[in-house]
Design a protein around this motif. Structure first.
Motif, PDB file in Angstrom:
ATOM      1  N   GLU A  75       2.465  12.640  -5.092  1.00 44.65           N
ATOM      2  CA  GLU A  75       3.563  12.302  -5.998  1.00 44.65           C
ATOM      3  C   GLU A  75       4.228  10.970  -5.680  1.00 44.65           C
ATOM      4  N   ARG A  76       4.229  10.587  -4.395  1.00 43.76           N
ATOM      5  CA  ARG A  76       5.029   9.422  -4.022  1.00 43.76           C
ATOM      6  C   ARG A  76       4.239   8.197  -3.612  1.00 43.76           C
ATOM      7  N   VAL A  77       2.975   8.366  -3.239  1.00 46.08           N
ATOM      8  CA  VAL A  77       2.245   7.209  -2.715  1.00 46.08           C
ATOM      9  C   VAL A  77       1.431   6.518  -3.809  1.00 46.08           C
ATOM     10  N   GLY A  78       1.663   5.232  -3.952  1.00 43.45           N
ATOM     11  CA  GLY A  78       0.913   4.441  -4.931  1.00 43.45           C
ATOM     12  C   GLY A  78       0.216   3.306  -4.200  1.00 43.45           C
ATOM     13  N   PHE A  79       0.107   2.151  -4.859  1.00 44.87           N
ATOM     14  CA  PHE A  79      -0.546   1.007  -4.241  1.00 44.87           C
ATOM     15  C   PHE A  79       0.417  -0.165  -4.092  1.00 44.87           C
ATOM     16  N   CYS A  80       0.213  -0.939  -3.051  1.00 43.88           N
ATOM     17  CA  CYS A  80       0.967  -2.177  -2.870  1.00 43.88           C
ATOM     18  C   CYS A  80       0.304  -3.216  -3.778  1.00 43.88           C
ATOM     19  N   SER A  81       1.107  -3.890  -4.611  1.00 45.88           N
ATOM     20  CA  SER A  81       0.513  -4.843  -5.559  1.00 45.88           C
ATOM     21  C   SER A  81       0.045  -6.126  -4.866  1.00 45.88           C
ATOM     22  N   VAL A  82       0.476  -6.332  -3.626  1.00 51.40           N
ATOM     23  CA  VAL A  82       0.057  -7.538  -2.891  1.00 51.40           C
ATOM     24  C   VAL A  82      -1.276  -7.296  -2.183  1.00 51.40           C
ATOM     25  N   CYS A  83      -1.303  -6.311  -1.287  1.00 51.81           N
ATOM     26  CA  CYS A  83      -2.510  -6.128  -0.464  1.00 51.81           C
ATOM     27  C   CYS A  83      -3.454  -5.052  -1.011  1.00 51.81           C
ATOM     28  N   GLY A  84      -2.971  -4.189  -1.890  1.00 50.47           N
ATOM     29  CA  GLY A  84      -3.841  -3.163  -2.463  1.00 50.47           C
ATOM     30  C   GLY A  84      -3.958  -1.914  -1.616  1.00 50.47           C
ATOM     31  N   ASN A  85      -3.162  -1.845  -0.551  1.00 46.94           N
ATOM     32  CA  ASN A  85      -3.209  -0.659   0.302  1.00 46.94           C
ATOM     33  C   ASN A  85      -2.325   0.450  -0.285  1.00 46.94           C
ATOM     34  N   PHE A  86      -2.522   1.671   0.192  1.00 40.39           N
ATOM     35  CA  PHE A  86      -1.652   2.774  -0.218  1.00 40.39           C
ATOM     36  C   PHE A  86      -0.249   2.527   0.309  1.00 40.39           C
ATOM     37  N   SER A  87       0.741   2.817  -0.501  1.00 32.45           N
ATOM     38  CA  SER A  87       2.120   2.647  -0.041  1.00 32.45           C
ATOM     39  C   SER A  87       3.088   3.308  -1.006  1.00 32.45           C
TER      40      SER A  87
END
Ligand SMILES: [Zn+2]
Length: 203
Positions: free
Chosen positions: A52-64
């Motif tokens: 529900e809470r973890v998406g992607f970082c738009s800079v590095c593309g990692n989960f966050s």
């Protein structure tokens, strides 16, 4: 035949997980059944929270759960050094070594035209934009390719080094401490730290 349809359902769901066979699924399900209720529900809650809470970082593309992520905003990390990996699991493996203090970029795979993985289906364009945009920590001076030692990754590394070298950015590859055909994600920490340290200029 199981005595409970809920138990059967749990075993079925667990057996869908990677590297969990029917036998392991059964063992895990019985373990959860015997475990204290709060322990089992904590696992259920952890699964719910990441979904529900973890998406992607738009800079590095990692989960966050934050965008940009903690790794991208940590001012103690060297923004002039970007380590390119295929998957978030590779990033986790490198982070565990504790020997890399730059930033990361997750590609989302490796070039493999036969499987339909083209440069456009990877996060190569965001990497270029990132390299061109003003960097508060100064310009990026080195991109380290930490792709897996296999054919698709070789092709990706070659493609990226041809793309980035003309931009005046030094492109290096991690050393061959990691055996060909193995996964970065599952390399031991010492091997990985040495591979990073012994990185060489990409041809
Ligand atoms: Zn990030």
């Amino acid at each position: 035949m199981y005595s409970s349809k809920y138990l059967e359902l749990l075993i079925e769901e667990l057996s869908r997980l990677p590297s969990i066979g029917q036998k392991s699924a059964q063992r895990l399900a019985l373990h959860l059944l015997r475990a204290p209720k709060e322990d089992a529900l904590r696992l259920a809650e952890a699964i719910r929270a990441v979904k529900e809470r973890v998406g992607f970082c738009s800079v590095c593309g990692n989960f966050s759960e934050d965008d940009p992520c903690r790794l991208c905003t940590d001012s103690s990390r060297d923004g002039a050094l970007i380590c390119v990996v295929e998957q978030p699991g590779d990033l986790l493996a490198l982070e565990r070594t504790g020997s890399f203090k730059g930033r990361y970029h997750v590609l989302g795979g490796a070039l493999s035209p036969l499987d339909g993985t083209t440069p456009d289906s990877l996060r190569i364009r965001p990497l270029l934009e990132r390299l061109r945009s003003p960097n508060p920590n100064g310009d990026v001076r080195e991109v380290i390719l930490a792709t897996n030692p296999n054919v698709a990754a070789e092709a990706t590394a070659l493609y990226l080094s041809q793309l980035l070298t003309p931009l005046g950015i030094k492109v290096t590859r991690i050393a061959r401490g990691v055996p060909m055909g193995s996964d970065l994600e599952y390399s031991d920490l010492v091997t990985l730290a040495r591979a990073l340290e012994g990185r060489q200029k990409a041809e």
